[in-house]
Scaffold this active site. Structure first.
Site, PDB file in Angstrom:
ATOM      1  N   ALA A 131      39.451  25.094  42.722  1.00  0.00           N
ATOM      2  CA  ALA A 131      38.093  25.589  42.463  1.00  0.00           C
ATOM      3  C   ALA A 131      38.114  27.110  42.345  1.00  0.00           C
ATOM      4  O   ALA A 131      39.062  27.764  42.769  1.00  0.00           O
ATOM      5  CB  ALA A 131      37.168  25.162  43.602  1.00  0.00           C
ATOM      6  N   CYS A 132      37.071  27.652  41.767  1.00  0.00           N
ATOM      7  CA  CYS A 132      36.903  29.093  41.608  1.00  0.00           C
ATOM      8  C   CYS A 132      37.117  29.776  42.954  1.00  0.00           C
ATOM      9  O   CYS A 132      36.620  29.278  43.961  1.00  0.00           O
ATOM     10  CB  CYS A 132      35.492  29.368  41.074  1.00  0.00           C
ATOM     11  SG  CYS A 132      35.178  31.095  40.729  1.00  0.00           S
ATOM     12  N   PRO A 133      37.856  30.868  43.020  1.00  0.00           N
ATOM     13  CA  PRO A 133      38.444  31.672  41.944  1.00  0.00           C
ATOM     14  C   PRO A 133      39.911  31.351  41.657  1.00  0.00           C
ATOM     15  O   PRO A 133      40.565  32.082  40.934  1.00  0.00           O
ATOM     16  CB  PRO A 133      38.313  33.092  42.498  1.00  0.00           C
ATOM     17  CG  PRO A 133      38.603  32.897  43.966  1.00  0.00           C
ATOM     18  CD  PRO A 133      37.977  31.563  44.314  1.00  0.00           C
ATOM     19  N   MET A 134      40.457  30.280  42.235  1.00  0.00           N
ATOM     20  CA  MET A 134      41.894  30.026  42.140  1.00  0.00           C
ATOM     21  C   MET A 134      42.444  29.866  40.711  1.00  0.00           C
ATOM     22  O   MET A 134      43.527  30.382  40.428  1.00  0.00           O
ATOM     23  CB  MET A 134      42.290  28.838  43.011  1.00  0.00           C
ATOM     24  CG  MET A 134      42.184  29.135  44.522  1.00  0.00           C
ATOM     25  SD  MET A 134      42.923  30.710  45.028  1.00  0.00           S
ATOM     26  CE  MET A 134      44.643  30.400  44.696  1.00  0.00           C
ATOM     27  N   ASP A 143      38.107  22.296  37.056  1.00  0.00           N
ATOM     28  CA  ASP A 143      36.882  22.994  37.446  1.00  0.00           C
ATOM     29  C   ASP A 143      36.094  23.326  36.177  1.00  0.00           C
ATOM     30  O   ASP A 143      36.548  24.112  35.350  1.00  0.00           O
ATOM     31  CB  ASP A 143      37.249  24.266  38.216  1.00  0.00           C
ATOM     32  CG  ASP A 143      36.047  25.101  38.627  1.00  0.00           C
ATOM     33  OD1 ASP A 143      34.898  24.655  38.416  1.00  0.00           O
ATOM     34  OD2 ASP A 143      36.261  26.210  39.154  1.00  0.00           O
TER      35      ASP A 143
END
Length: 191
Positions: A16-19, A43
């Site tokens: 998920a954000c920011p990965m 995502d």
């Protein structure tokens, strides 16, 4: 589905954000300039995130293909050469090329961007020969034809125009600024 060749595939599925962006930054830093990175993500917000990040970092967002739950994002790493000075003397603007195409003049549009760039967006009937393959594929072009060379910003096309001229092609013109500023008709994977 169209199969695109990426130089590196990054698996960011399940993150998920920011990965996805964190992993994309790291992966693109390890790539050579001009190479294409494919990012696999699940995502849904990654499409907007990666597109925005590419714009702010100077890399080229090519597009996204959705296959089921997986988003395949394509980025091209920018290079220092893309700000290099132009040397090929024959230059035409995008607007001038667009006029010639509308008049159905007997011309050849040669797109020297990477295949993934071409697939996502190109001038109708343009011939795709990536710059790295040009030397080996000269036989696909005729020396007497009027050839207009395009790339993203006019730098790879400048190099290609010089190379063609060195190889005896006499009627070669570099199109500036190229696809980054093209407003004419295009064929696109996204339409």
């Amino acid at each position: 589905m169209t199969s695109l060749k990426a130089d590196l595939v990054l698996d960011a599925k399940g993150l998920a954000c920011p990965m996805p962006i964190v992993k994309t930054k790291k992966a693109i830093n390890g790539l050579e300039s001009g190479k294409v990175l494919e990012i696999l993500a699940t995502d849904k917000g990654s499409k907007a995130d990666i597109k925005a990040w590419a714009g702010s970092s100077g890399h080229q967002y090519l597009g996204t293909i959705e296959e089921g739950d997986v988003l395949k994002h394509y980025l091209r790493k920018s290079s220092n050469e893309e700000t290099a000075e132009r040397k090929h003397p024959n230059i035409i603007s995008n607007a001038e090329l667009e006029k010639k195409l509308k008049l159905n003049e007997n011309i050849v549009v040669l797109d020297v961007r990477e295949a993934a760039e071409y697939v996502f967006n190109h001038i109708p009937n343009a011939i795709s020969i990536p710059l790295g393959e040009l030397e080996d594929r000269l036989n696909e072009l005729k020396k007497e034809e009027q050839i207009y060379v395009v790339c993203r910003k006019g730098n790879r096309s400048d190099f290609a125009a010089q190379k063609l001229t060195e190889k005896g092609f006499n009627n070669v013109t570099n199109v500036v600024p190229g696809m980054s500023g093209w407003t004419g008709k295009t064929n696109s994977l996204n339409h």
